[in-house]
Design a protein around this motif. Sequence first.
Motif, PDB file in Angstrom:
ATOM      1  N   PRO A  27       0.808  -1.219   0.000  1.00  0.00           N
ATOM      2  CA  PRO A  27       0.000   0.000   0.000  1.00  0.00           C
ATOM      3  C   PRO A  27       0.843   1.272   0.000  1.00  0.00           C
ATOM      4  CG  PRO A  27      -0.089  -1.085   2.153  1.00  0.00           C
ATOM      5  CD  PRO A  27       0.706  -1.976   1.260  1.00  0.00           C
ATOM      6  N   GLU A  28       0.337   2.269  -0.744  1.00  0.00           N
ATOM      7  CA  GLU A  28       1.008   3.586  -0.765  1.00  0.00           C
ATOM      8  C   GLU A  28       0.471   4.483   0.329  1.00  0.00           C
ATOM      9  OE1 GLU A  28       0.426   5.717  -4.589  1.00  0.00           O
ATOM     10  OE2 GLU A  28      -0.415   3.795  -5.234  1.00  0.00           O
ATOM     11  N   ILE A  29      -0.813   4.249   0.677  1.00  0.00           N
ATOM     12  CA  ILE A  29      -1.506   5.186   1.563  1.00  0.00           C
ATOM     13  C   ILE A  29      -2.026   4.433   2.785  1.00  0.00           C
ATOM     14  CG2 ILE A  29      -3.461   6.799   1.737  1.00  0.00           C
ATOM     15  CD1 ILE A  29      -3.334   6.992  -1.365  1.00  0.00           C
ATOM     16  N   ILE A  30      -1.777   4.996   3.962  1.00  0.00           N
ATOM     17  CA  ILE A  30      -2.349   4.451   5.202  1.00  0.00           C
ATOM     18  C   ILE A  30      -3.548   5.315   5.560  1.00  0.00           C
ATOM     19  CG2 ILE A  30      -1.931   3.890   7.624  1.00  0.00           C
ATOM     20  CD1 ILE A  30       1.111   4.217   7.038  1.00  0.00           C
ATOM     21  N   LEU A  31      -4.680   4.669   5.832  1.00  0.00           N
ATOM     22  CA  LEU A  31      -5.865   5.404   6.290  1.00  0.00           C
ATOM     23  C   LEU A  31      -6.154   4.966   7.725  1.00  0.00           C
ATOM     24  CD1 LEU A  31      -8.168   4.631   3.210  1.00  0.00           C
ATOM     25  CD2 LEU A  31      -6.970   6.783   3.625  1.00  0.00           C
ATOM     26  N   VAL A  32      -6.127   5.887   8.649  1.00  0.00           N
ATOM     27  CA  VAL A  32      -6.516   5.554  10.019  1.00  0.00           C
ATOM     28  C   VAL A  32      -7.946   6.032  10.207  1.00  0.00           C
ATOM     29  CG1 VAL A  32      -6.052   5.869  12.475  1.00  0.00           C
ATOM     30  CG2 VAL A  32      -4.139   5.752  10.874  1.00  0.00           C
ATOM     31  N   LEU A  33      -8.850   5.070  10.417  1.00  0.00           N
ATOM     32  CA  LEU A  33     -10.278   5.390  10.481  1.00  0.00           C
ATOM     33  C   LEU A  33     -10.683   5.563  11.944  1.00  0.00           C
ATOM     34  CD1 LEU A  33     -11.453   2.734   7.865  1.00  0.00           C
ATOM     35  CD2 LEU A  33     -10.702   5.087   7.457  1.00  0.00           C
ATOM     36  N   GLY A  34     -11.065   6.778  12.285  1.00  0.00           N
ATOM     37  CA  GLY A  34     -11.378   7.095  13.679  1.00  0.00           C
ATOM     38  C   GLY A  34     -12.796   6.723  14.071  1.00  0.00           C
ATOM     39  N   THR A  35     -13.168   7.139  15.261  1.00  0.00           N
ATOM     40  CA  THR A  35     -14.490   6.875  15.845  1.00  0.00           C
ATOM     41  C   THR A  35     -15.621   7.129  14.848  1.00  0.00           C
ATOM     42  OG1 THR A  35     -13.667   7.587  17.979  1.00  0.00           O
ATOM     43  CG2 THR A  35     -16.055   7.549  17.725  1.00  0.00           C
ATOM     44  N   GLY A  36     -16.445   6.120  14.624  1.00  0.00           N
ATOM     45  CA  GLY A  36     -17.625   6.288  13.771  1.00  0.00           C
ATOM     46  C   GLY A  36     -17.305   6.387  12.284  1.00  0.00           C
ATOM     47  N   LEU A  37     -16.029   6.187  11.904  1.00  0.00           N
ATOM     48  CA  LEU A  37     -15.655   6.386  10.498  1.00  0.00           C
ATOM     49  C   LEU A  37     -15.136   5.101   9.859  1.00  0.00           C
ATOM     50  CD1 LEU A  37     -13.839   9.791  11.104  1.00  0.00           C
ATOM     51  CD2 LEU A  37     -16.130   9.461  10.187  1.00  0.00           C
ATOM     52  N   GLY A  38     -15.288   4.007  10.580  1.00  0.00           N
ATOM     53  CA  GLY A  38     -14.752   2.733  10.104  1.00  0.00           C
ATOM     54  C   GLY A  38     -15.409   2.225   8.831  1.00  0.00           C
ATOM     55  N   GLY A  39     -16.589   2.767   8.495  1.00  0.00           N
ATOM     56  CA  GLY A  39     -17.343   2.298   7.331  1.00  0.00           C
ATOM     57  C   GLY A  39     -16.661   2.547   5.998  1.00  0.00           C
ATOM     58  N   LEU A  40     -15.671   3.424   5.972  1.00  0.00           N
ATOM     59  CA  LEU A  40     -14.952   3.675   4.718  1.00  0.00           C
ATOM     60  C   LEU A  40     -14.365   2.369   4.178  1.00  0.00           C
ATOM     61  CD1 LEU A  40     -13.892   5.863   2.697  1.00  0.00           C
ATOM     62  CD2 LEU A  40     -11.757   5.802   3.984  1.00  0.00           C
ATOM     63  N   ALA A  41     -14.059   1.478   5.104  1.00  0.00           N
ATOM     64  CA  ALA A  41     -13.472   0.192   4.719  1.00  0.00           C
ATOM     65  C   ALA A  41     -14.370  -0.533   3.715  1.00  0.00           C
ATOM     66  CB  ALA A  41     -13.237  -0.658   5.955  1.00  0.00           C
ATOM     67  N   ASP A  42     -15.705  -0.305   3.794  1.00  0.00           N
ATOM     68  CA  ASP A  42     -16.627  -0.978   2.869  1.00  0.00           C
ATOM     69  C   ASP A  42     -16.444  -0.518   1.429  1.00  0.00           C
ATOM     70  OD1 ASP A  42     -17.647  -2.225   5.068  1.00  0.00           O
ATOM     71  OD2 ASP A  42     -19.327  -0.826   5.313  1.00  0.00           O
ATOM     72  N   ARG A  43     -15.798   0.622   1.240  1.00  0.00           N
ATOM     73  CA  ARG A  43     -15.602   1.131  -0.120  1.00  0.00           C
ATOM     74  C   ARG A  43     -14.298   0.647  -0.748  1.00  0.00           C
ATOM     75  NH1 ARG A  43     -18.504   6.591  -1.416  1.00  0.00           N
ATOM     76  NH2 ARG A  43     -20.059   6.600   0.229  1.00  0.00           N
ATOM     77  N   ILE A  44     -13.541  -0.129  -0.002  1.00  0.00           N
ATOM     78  CA  ILE A  44     -12.260  -0.614  -0.525  1.00  0.00           C
ATOM     79  C   ILE A  44     -12.502  -1.844  -1.397  1.00  0.00           C
ATOM     80  CG2 ILE A  44     -10.011  -1.579   0.146  1.00  0.00           C
ATOM     81  CD1 ILE A  44     -10.102   0.218   2.615  1.00  0.00           C
ATOM     82  N   ASP A  45     -12.003  -1.787  -2.637  1.00  0.00           N
ATOM     83  CA  ASP A  45     -12.187  -2.902  -3.578  1.00  0.00           C
ATOM     84  C   ASP A  45     -11.122  -3.971  -3.356  1.00  0.00           C
ATOM     85  OD1 ASP A  45     -14.338  -1.646  -4.878  1.00  0.00           O
ATOM     86  OD2 ASP A  45     -12.925  -0.413  -6.034  1.00  0.00           O
ATOM     87  N   ASP A  46     -11.479  -5.196  -3.727  1.00  0.00           N
ATOM     88  CA  ASP A  46     -10.562  -6.341  -3.580  1.00  0.00           C
ATOM     89  C   ASP A  46      -9.956  -6.373  -2.185  1.00  0.00           C
ATOM     90  OD1 ASP A  46     -10.951  -6.927  -6.304  1.00  0.00           O
ATOM     91  OD2 ASP A  46      -9.409  -5.460  -6.858  1.00  0.00           O
ATOM     92  N   ALA A  47     -10.822  -6.159  -1.198  1.00  0.00           N
ATOM     93  CA  ALA A  47     -10.315  -5.975   0.167  1.00  0.00           C
ATOM     94  C   ALA A  47      -9.866  -7.284   0.791  1.00  0.00           C
ATOM     95  CB  ALA A  47     -11.400  -5.330   1.017  1.00  0.00           C
ATOM     96  N   LEU A  48      -8.706  -7.255   1.368  1.00  0.00           N
ATOM     97  CA  LEU A  48      -8.227  -8.351   2.216  1.00  0.00           C
ATOM     98  C   LEU A  48      -8.283  -7.839   3.649  1.00  0.00           C
ATOM     99  CD1 LEU A  48      -6.703 -11.063   2.701  1.00  0.00           C
ATOM    100  CD2 LEU A  48      -4.577  -9.753   2.419  1.00  0.00           C
ATOM    101  N   THR A  49      -9.106  -8.514   4.479  1.00  0.00           N
ATOM    102  CA  THR A  49      -9.267  -8.067   5.867  1.00  0.00           C
ATOM    103  C   THR A  49      -8.458  -8.967   6.790  1.00  0.00           C
ATOM    104  OG1 THR A  49     -11.462  -7.221   5.391  1.00  0.00           O
ATOM    105  CG2 THR A  49     -10.983  -7.687   7.704  1.00  0.00           C
ATOM    106  N   ILE A  50      -7.573  -8.370   7.525  1.00  0.00           N
ATOM    107  CA  ILE A  50      -6.744  -9.143   8.461  1.00  0.00           C
ATOM    108  C   ILE A  50      -7.008  -8.628   9.876  1.00  0.00           C
ATOM    109  CG2 ILE A  50      -4.401  -9.863   9.060  1.00  0.00           C
ATOM    110  CD1 ILE A  50      -3.532  -9.151   6.226  1.00  0.00           C
TER     111      ILE A  50
END
Length: 278
Positions: A27-50
Amino acid sequence: MREAMERFREEAESAVHYLAARIGPLPEIILVLGTGLGGLADRIDDALTIPYHEIPHFPHATVESHAGNLIVGALGGKRVAALQGRFHFYEGYSTRELTRPVRVLSLLGAKTLVVSNAAGGLNPDFAPGTIMLLRDHINLIPDNPLRGANIDAWGPRFPDFSAPYDQPLMATMLRAAARLGTPNVTSGIYVAIPGPSLETPAETRYLRSIGADAVGMSTVPEVIVAVHAGLKVLGISVVANVNDPDNFKPIRIEEIIDETRKCEERLQELLVAFVREI
Ligand code: HPA
């Protein structure tokens, strides 16, 4: 002191090796998703969740509003690593410990950190829902993630902090907001307090008087590590409540989370547009 740092380095490197073998293109970009903002993860394509607990030596989340996952994939045509769930000083972690995920991802080659949080407004011109891009910060957390022996390969002993937040990234974000017609996007100064107790009216007056526009319990430790590692940083606060020392209302965490969720859609669109442009 040096031994503790050497152990930290070995642990970070074992997480780096684990992730390098598991996540494919880095990854080139790190996104730190704060309180109540974790839903952005749903917009990530080809997502690998660890889940964090699968990653060697990663801390585990204890706060309910923060899931504990690293999500790697594509957003706006870029490779991103999203930290869904972050760690806080008030949970009992040292700032070195709670910034470990950012350190590990920087060692994997990320070049940009986008960090978001929910914050309390101190600037009377703000309203719940204001999106504040961080122009600067004040650290009142009584710890620094760089305390202890410095690992010169990771960054300098005395990193320069004359411009911790990247001006061009901020300009790109403001342009994206203008293009999308996103209302109430501004910039300001964030102050980090240790928490978990919220501010008293007198503390609120004090924080405003030292020049802060918004207050929260996170972000600054991650930004310190990112700047040390040479990353460009964009910081975003979602103002969930505005605290007026002369007419102080109780601050309720449920309301903070609700208010932040209301802004989530707007912030997600903004972030996707921003990532596409950088
Ligand atoms: N104070 C501290 N942290 C916060 C606040 C606040 O008013 N609102 C959201 N996070």
